[in-house]
Design a protein around this motif. Structure first.
Motif, PDB file in Angstrom:
ATOM      1  N   ALA A  85       9.378 -10.690   1.783  1.00 25.59           N
ATOM      2  CA  ALA A  85       8.337 -11.614   1.131  1.00 25.59           C
ATOM      3  C   ALA A  85       8.228 -13.041   1.469  1.00 25.59           C
ATOM      4  N   LEU A 129       3.913 -12.832   1.620  1.00 30.45           N
ATOM      5  CA  LEU A 129       3.683 -13.874   0.810  1.00 30.45           C
ATOM      6  C   LEU A 129       3.619 -15.347   1.810  1.00 30.45           C
ATOM      7  N   SER A 130       3.760 -15.318   3.027  1.00 30.60           N
ATOM      8  CA  SER A 130       3.774 -16.301   3.553  1.00 30.60           C
ATOM      9  C   SER A 130       2.342 -16.467   4.626  1.00 30.60           C
ATOM     10  N   ASP A 149       8.526 -12.037  -6.704  1.00 28.08           N
ATOM     11  CA  ASP A 149       8.203 -12.096  -5.574  1.00 28.08           C
ATOM     12  C   ASP A 149       7.993 -10.587  -4.900  1.00 28.08           C
ATOM     13  N   ARG A 166       5.005  -9.204  -6.259  1.00 34.28           N
ATOM     14  CA  ARG A 166       3.687  -9.744  -5.707  1.00 34.28           C
ATOM     15  C   ARG A 166       3.456  -9.214  -4.371  1.00 34.28           C
ATOM     16  N   THR A 167       4.680  -9.017  -3.784  1.00 36.29           N
ATOM     17  CA  THR A 167       4.737  -8.258  -2.217  1.00 36.29           C
ATOM     18  C   THR A 167       3.970  -6.894  -2.477  1.00 36.29           C
ATOM     19  N   GLU A 223       0.261  -7.047  -2.804  1.00 34.62           N
ATOM     20  CA  GLU A 223      -0.409  -7.306  -1.667  1.00 34.62           C
ATOM     21  C   GLU A 223      -0.687  -6.252  -0.586  1.00 34.62           C
TER      22      GLU A 223
END
Length: 551
Positions: free
Chosen positions: A369, A482-483, A510, A513-514, A517
């Motif tokens: 993440a 996420l970066s 997180d 979200r990962t 994505e």
């Protein structure tokens, strides 16, 4: 951890969750208990023991405060105030010279027994014999004070009645003398031959009138004298027959032990409270903690299985080439446990390749993440573990922003690295790792200005196709999802993503979200790896579990 599933509602915390919290934070709970024990030892070692003795007094009817001739029941609140008054305390101080008035009143407690006329007197002192002496002195001094007060009250009334009775008797005598004088005067007139009949009659009439007045006054004075005599006799009977205003019911004895809980009870209580506080703190911490620490939380957040658990690396293996523990011969328990964890992870990845439908090498993208969650170290050790088992493995450094594989394997960042190949400026030339047969590494090359575009180019797809046809496994080390958008650019070219989760820092939202994505970019999640798992750390608390690794 007790994390509420972000995807579903109605999940409840079970007893198992609480037990897991206690197990995970057992060191915190133990330290809390030790702190409580230390505090208890300090408290019991520094406190001065005090002793409490108790005497009791029973109250009788009293004329003090009565508005008629009948004694009234004592007012307990008033009597309690009298026990704790300066007058009584001064009398006690005379009996117990070791303590002054202020000290005596400071350690005095007066109570009354409900629905009774009994006062309980409690005295506290550092000396048990003095405590008993003070309690008894207060009881006896109070009884003496109330008794003397009652006697003084009745005696003052008697004195007044005696004075009034004497004055009334004096008037009776005065009127009697006057009557006797008038009688003598009347006799003298009666025998006086020299006085005329008219004058004798007039004088006799006057004497008769005066005598009637004096006789009336004499009768009134005599009645008052008799009434006062009766009142005085009644008061004297009351003095002779009255009940004692108060008496000592129980004398205090020297207490056997100090006041309050014993030292042993204090030790047990404070230690238990501290342990309970540690348990509560552990449960509260986990209830508000959103860090992904356990397999079920990670599997729920990422909607995939957890392939393996990697323990925390030994201190000597956390930087540089030493982090590739699969190349190390270190015999410490920690190093052996980490190597065994990567071998189990290898088996899980091999199972994934068995069920893979596509022919050729399995292509895995290792990501996380956020940075610093250990993805490059895990990917490198997994690649070595696969190669050591006879597989042909390529480790591709696709982290073109912050490449680290070169430092881990101590190889130069080739001028013919991935970035130049993708840009069409160099040929594909992986570097073989000499001490690991069957392992090649494709370095990152110079850091480009457009890494996402390069990773999404046709050259990357062509490279994957080439490697897939020549090898057994291709592991692509990607930037964190996420970066940077870089991993999403290759989502359609790999068989699946493996997300590395740091058990100490990665938060569950997180991971959600990962997953969103990756799947949103058309990628597939092949699994997750729980890194730096401290649940079963090889500390002194768990040495017995790892005795198998000892020679």
């Amino acid at each position: 951890m007790m994390y509420q599933d972000l995807r579903t509602e109605g999940n409840s915390v079970s007893l198992k969750d609480y037990l897991n919290s206690i197990r995970a934070h057992r060191l915190l709970i133990l330290l809390s208990g030790l702190l409580g024990l230390a505090l208890a030892l300090w408290f019991t070692g520094t406190r001065t023991p005090s002793y409490e003795a108790e005497s009791s007094v029973v109250l009788g009817p009293t004329m003090v405060g009565s508005t008629n001739e009948n004694p009234r029941a004592p007012a307990l609140e008033r009597e309690m105030a009298i026990v704790g008054s300066d007058i009584v305390a001064e009398a006690v101080a005379a009996r117990v010279p070791e303590r002054d008035v202020d000290q005596l009143l400071e350690e005095l407690d007066v109570l009354f027994v409900p629905e009774s006329e009994i006062l309980t007197i409690q005295a506290t002192d550092i000396d048990p014999s003095v405590a008993a002496e003070i309690a008894n002195a207060f009881a006896e001094s109070y009884v003496e004070f109330t008794e003397q007060t009652a006697i003084d009250l009745v005696d003052s009334e008697r004195i007044i009645l005696v004075a009034q009775s004497e004055a009334a008797l004096a008037k009776v005598n005065e009127f009697a003398v006057e009557l006797e004088r008038l009688d003598v005067l009347q006799t003298a007139i009666d025998i006086d031959i020299d006085i005329s009949v008219a004058a004798r009659r007039q004088e006799s009439l006057k004497i008769s009138q005066d005598r009637a007045i004096v006789q009336s006054q004499y009768g009134l004075a005599l009645t008052d004298s008799r009434d006062l005599a009766n009142e005085l006799a009644k008061v004297e009977r009351q003095m002779a027959t009255r009940e004692q205003s108060a008496r000592v019911l129980v004398l205090a004895e020297e207490p056997d032990g100090p006041k309050g809980p014993s030292n042993g009870l204090v030790l047990i209580a404070l230690t238990s409270i501290a342990l309970l506080g540690g348990v509560v703190a552990a449960i509260v911490r986990d209830s508000i903690d959103i860090t992904a620490r356990d397999e079920s939380t990670i599997a729920t957040a990422l909607q995939t299985r957890v392939l393996g658990h990697i323990p925390v690396l030994p201190l000597q293996s956390r930087r540089g080439p030493g982090a590739i523990v699969m190349r190390s011969n270190a015999q410490s328990i920690g190093s052996q446990r980490v190597r065994e964890a990567f071998r189990r992870l290898r088996s899980a990845v091999q199972f994934l390749s068995i069920v893979q439908e596509d022919e050729g090498a399995m292509v895995i993208a290792a990501t996380s993440a956020f940075p610093s969650e250990g993805k490059s170290v895990v990917a490198s050790n997994l690649a070595v573990a696969l190669a050591q088992n006879g597989a042909r493995v390529a480790l591709v450094n696709a982290d073109l922003r912050r490449p680290s594989l070169e430092r881990l394997f101590d190889v130069p960042n080739s001028e013919t690295g991935l970035s130049l190949y993708l840009a069409g400026e160099a040929e594909l030339e992986p570097t073989q790792i000499k001490d690991v047969r069957g392992l090649w590494i494709l370095t990152a090359g110079p850091i480009p200005n457009n890494p996402a575009e390069l990773l999404g180019s046709e050259n990357f797809a062509l490279m994957i196709q080439t490697l897939r046809g020549e090898l057994d496994y291709v592991i692509v080390d990607c930037p964190p999802v996420l970066s940077a958008a870089d991993p999403l650019a290759i989502a359609k070219h790999v068989d699946g993503f493996v997300v590395i989760v740091d058990s100490s820092t990665t938060e569950t939202p997180d991971l959600v979200r990962t997953e969103a994505e990756i799947t949103g970019a058309g990628g597939t999640l092949a699994g997750a790896i729980l890194n730096r798992d401290g649940q079963d750390a090889g500390s002194w608390l768990n040495r017995g579990k790892h005795s198998y690794y000892r020679n």
